[in-house]
Scaffold this active site. Structure first.
Site, PDB file in Angstrom:
ATOM      1  CG  HIS A 106     -26.014 -22.936  -7.859  1.00 52.92           C
ATOM      2  ND1 HIS A 106     -26.328 -21.738  -7.262  1.00 52.92           N
ATOM      3  CD2 HIS A 106     -26.246 -22.755  -9.187  1.00 52.92           C
ATOM      4  CE1 HIS A 106     -26.700 -20.861  -8.183  1.00 52.92           C
ATOM      5  NE2 HIS A 106     -26.661 -21.457  -9.356  1.00 52.92           N
ATOM      6  CB  SER A 139     -29.080 -20.038 -10.979  1.00 54.05           C
ATOM      7  OG  SER A 139     -27.903 -19.293 -10.869  1.00 54.05           O
ATOM      8  CG  ASP A 145     -25.410 -21.454  -4.170  1.00 55.17           C
ATOM      9  OD1 ASP A 145     -24.388 -21.122  -4.789  1.00 55.17           O
ATOM     10  OD2 ASP A 145     -26.573 -21.208  -4.576  1.00 55.17           O
TER      11      ASP A 145
END
Length: 610
Positions: free
Chosen positions: A567, A204, A542
């Site tokens: 994710h 991320s 995601d």
């Protein structure tokens, strides 16, 4: 009565990760407007309920037994780019494990995870891949904490650090990456490990930092695995509706009726909230512990749940953000669709989101308390350099339509922090933008016909501008055939020759055709010319994948894309339930890392031999 902590965002992390995941400073067609002004947040510790029976210290001790590490602190400079002596230092926390490290004499590698916008222990808990690879490679493991988060706070306290724009001014990506560089350089020197190669990991926002650090400090790290890193989610590099279109598509894929119910619910919220006793009724329907003060708070609560569900739509049960079943969106839609006849839209919605907020059934009601600070580190970052435009589309989204309103965004940041955003700074600092302000170029006219189209989408006749190649039109028609509803996901831009895609209007009209040349092309060119040894891993479930690198840039800058991945699923610990495609993805990552290390050792051997 059991109650989870606040489910609205608290000072911290965005993606994780979001105005609790609302379109950033958007203006909506209805009066429902986000009370938050930050872009979608990346997952944070505030996205999940803390275990009430465990204190933070107890939880840390429990995790240390599973992933053994020592907690250390490094005296870090507050400003790496100033020679002034009048600024204080701060203690940067980092977790370190040398149990499997083969040491400096054998040039044992160092695996460094680039800390996200949150407490580092939580990210260490959810990055099992790094821990599992350490014995295989004889590696040291280091998890440094991001400045201004967790315990790595300057000025002595969170309150003082977040006091104003002056005290927050050193919370930047450049400073954070420099922290990692200074820390690892100092550590290697103290351990006589200068020759030991460093491999970066991150998921991320941490994945963004890993990729950027590899670009900025290639002499410090030999490669980076950047998982679910939306490094293209800036300016107009990708369409601003990409994130929420992917969220919406995940629900539509599971159930059209579920998608439609959610889409209808926003008007139902507005209608109910406008009644004299509407807020009290909504409080009861959604089981809040205190009376709902504003419909916007409920809007944020629902928006957050849907977005996070899309991010963690893992194929097996997980406890990353909340305790959830495998394929949680399927379960949410099952709850919404299977309510008895006569169940209202809002009652159906509650049954669905209850899967996210209370799957274990341990909570009787929910709180919507705001963070006591009212601000957090990610809000600051979003108001300075991490400007990630978000919007929602009218037809393809299950959310009310909204446009990114930079003027409103800028005003809100000024009111909150007395700062003006720099939306072009990230692309200036790290690359990414290329074709000027608008990103559109008119290349000709075309007569649209009904053939092959649906819902107003037509196919180009042969009357086209001479600059268009037949191959482009053929590719365009192939996409139209597959996406007859006119919804062409942004992540499919690479299907077009020359990386161009077209936006058509109603059939039977003579119109200008604007060709959107995705600025991805410019960023890839920069990566190819100046970068190497980066893995961009993305799963198309995601929502952040729309802002990720989804095709290989060069032989050494590789994109690993999985159709069913969510994710940074690849960074999670291995389980017996891992599907084959996930095992193959991790195997590819390991092979590439092995290649980086092999090349490094070969070069070192050559140097030593000479």
């Amino acid at each position: 009565m059991a109650r989870p902590p606040s489910t609205t965002t608290k000072p911290l992390l965005s993606l994780i990760l979001l105005s609790l995941l609302l379109p950033l400073c958007s203006s909506r067609s209805s009066h429902l407007r986000s009370s938050k002004r930050t872009p979608p947040r990346f997952p944070t510790r505030f996205s999940r309920p803390n275990k009430p029976q465990l204190t933070t210290k107890q939880r840390t001790q429990q995790q240390q037994q599973e992933y053994r590490y020592e907690t250390r602190y490094f005296e870090q400079s507050l400003d790496h780019f100033s020679f002034s002596d009048d600024l204080p230092t701060f203690r940067q926390r980092y977790l370190i494990n040398t149990e499997h490290w083969v040491g400096p004499n054998l040039m044992g590698p160092i695996f460094l995870y680039c800390g996200n916008e949150g407490e580092i222990v939580w990210f260490a808990e959810n990055t099992g891949l790094v821990w599992e690879l350490a014995p295989r490679f004889g590696a040291m493991v280091i998890f440094p904490e991001h400045r201004y988060y967790g315990e790595s706070v300057p000025y002595g306290s969170l309150d003082e650090a977040y006091k104003n724009a002056t005290t927050l001014s050193h919370l930047t990506t450049e400073q954070a990456i420099a922290d990692f560089a200074v820390l690892i350089t100092n550590l290697k020197q103290n351990l006589s490990a200068q020759a030991c190669p460093v491999v970066l990991f991150g998921g991320s926002y941490g994945g963004m930092l890993a990729a950027w650090m590899r670009l900025k400090y290639p002499h410090i790290a030999i490669g980076a695995l950047a998982s679910s890193a939306p490094i293209l989610q800036f300016e107009d590099i990708v369409p601003p509706e990409t994130f929420y279109d992917i969220v919406s598509n995940s629900f539509r894929h599971e159930s059209t009726s579920c998608f439609n119910t959610i889409k209808e619910s926003w008007d139902a919220l507005e209608s109910e909230g406008s009644k004299n006793d509407g807020l009290m009724q909504l409080t009861k329907t959604f089981h809040f512990c205190q009376k709902l003060e504003r419909v916007d708070d409920l809007y944020n609560w629902l928006d957050s749940a849907y977005s996070y569900l899309a991010m963690v739509n893992y194929p097996y049960p997980a406890n990353f953000m909340m305790p959830l079943p495998g394929n949680p969106i399927k379960e949410v839609c099952r709850k919404i669709d299977n309510c008895p006849e006569g169940t209202s839209v809002l009652e159906r919605i509650f049954e669905g989101v209850n899967v996210y907020y209370n799957y274990t059934g341990e909570y009787d009601c929910f709180q919507l308390d705001d963070d006591p600070h009212g601000l957090d580190g990610w809000n600051w970052q979003a108001c300075t350099e991490m400007v990630m435009p978000m919007s929602t589309s009218q037809d393809t989204s299950m959310y009310p339509a909204s446009d990114f309103n930079y003027t409103y965004y800028k005003e809100d940041c000024w009111n909150s922090f007395r700062v003006k955003p720099r939306p072009k700074w990230i692309t200036t600092e790290f690359g990414g933008h290329g074709l000027g302000e608008g990103g559109f170029e008119v290349v000709g006219f075309v007569l649209l016909s009904e053939a092959g189209g649906g819902d107003g989408l037509g196919v180009a006749e042969e009357e086209r501008h001479e600059d268009w190649g037949n191959d482009l039109v053929e590719e365009r028609e192939a996409v139209v055939a597959e996406y007859s509803d006119g919804v062409i996901p942004s992540f499919l831009e690479t299907i077009f020759v020359c990386e161009e895609s077209m936006f058509f209007s109603d059939p039977g009209t003579l119109v200008d055709i604007s060709v959107f040349r995705f600025h991805v092309k410019d960023f890839k060119t920069a990566l190819k010319m100046f970068g190497s040894n980066i893995i961009f891993a993305n799963g198309l479930l995601d929502p952040w994948s729309g802002g990720g690198v989804l095709e290989d840039v060069s032989e050494s800058i590789v994109s690993l894309v999985t159709e069913k991945g969510a994710h940074h699923l690849d960074l999670r610990a291995a389980t017996v339930e891992d599907p084959n495609w996930l095992l193959e993805q991790r195997a590819s990552e390991i092979k590439l890392i092995e290649g980086w290390l092999h090349d490094y050792y070969r070069e070192k051997k050559t140097v030593f031999a000479s």
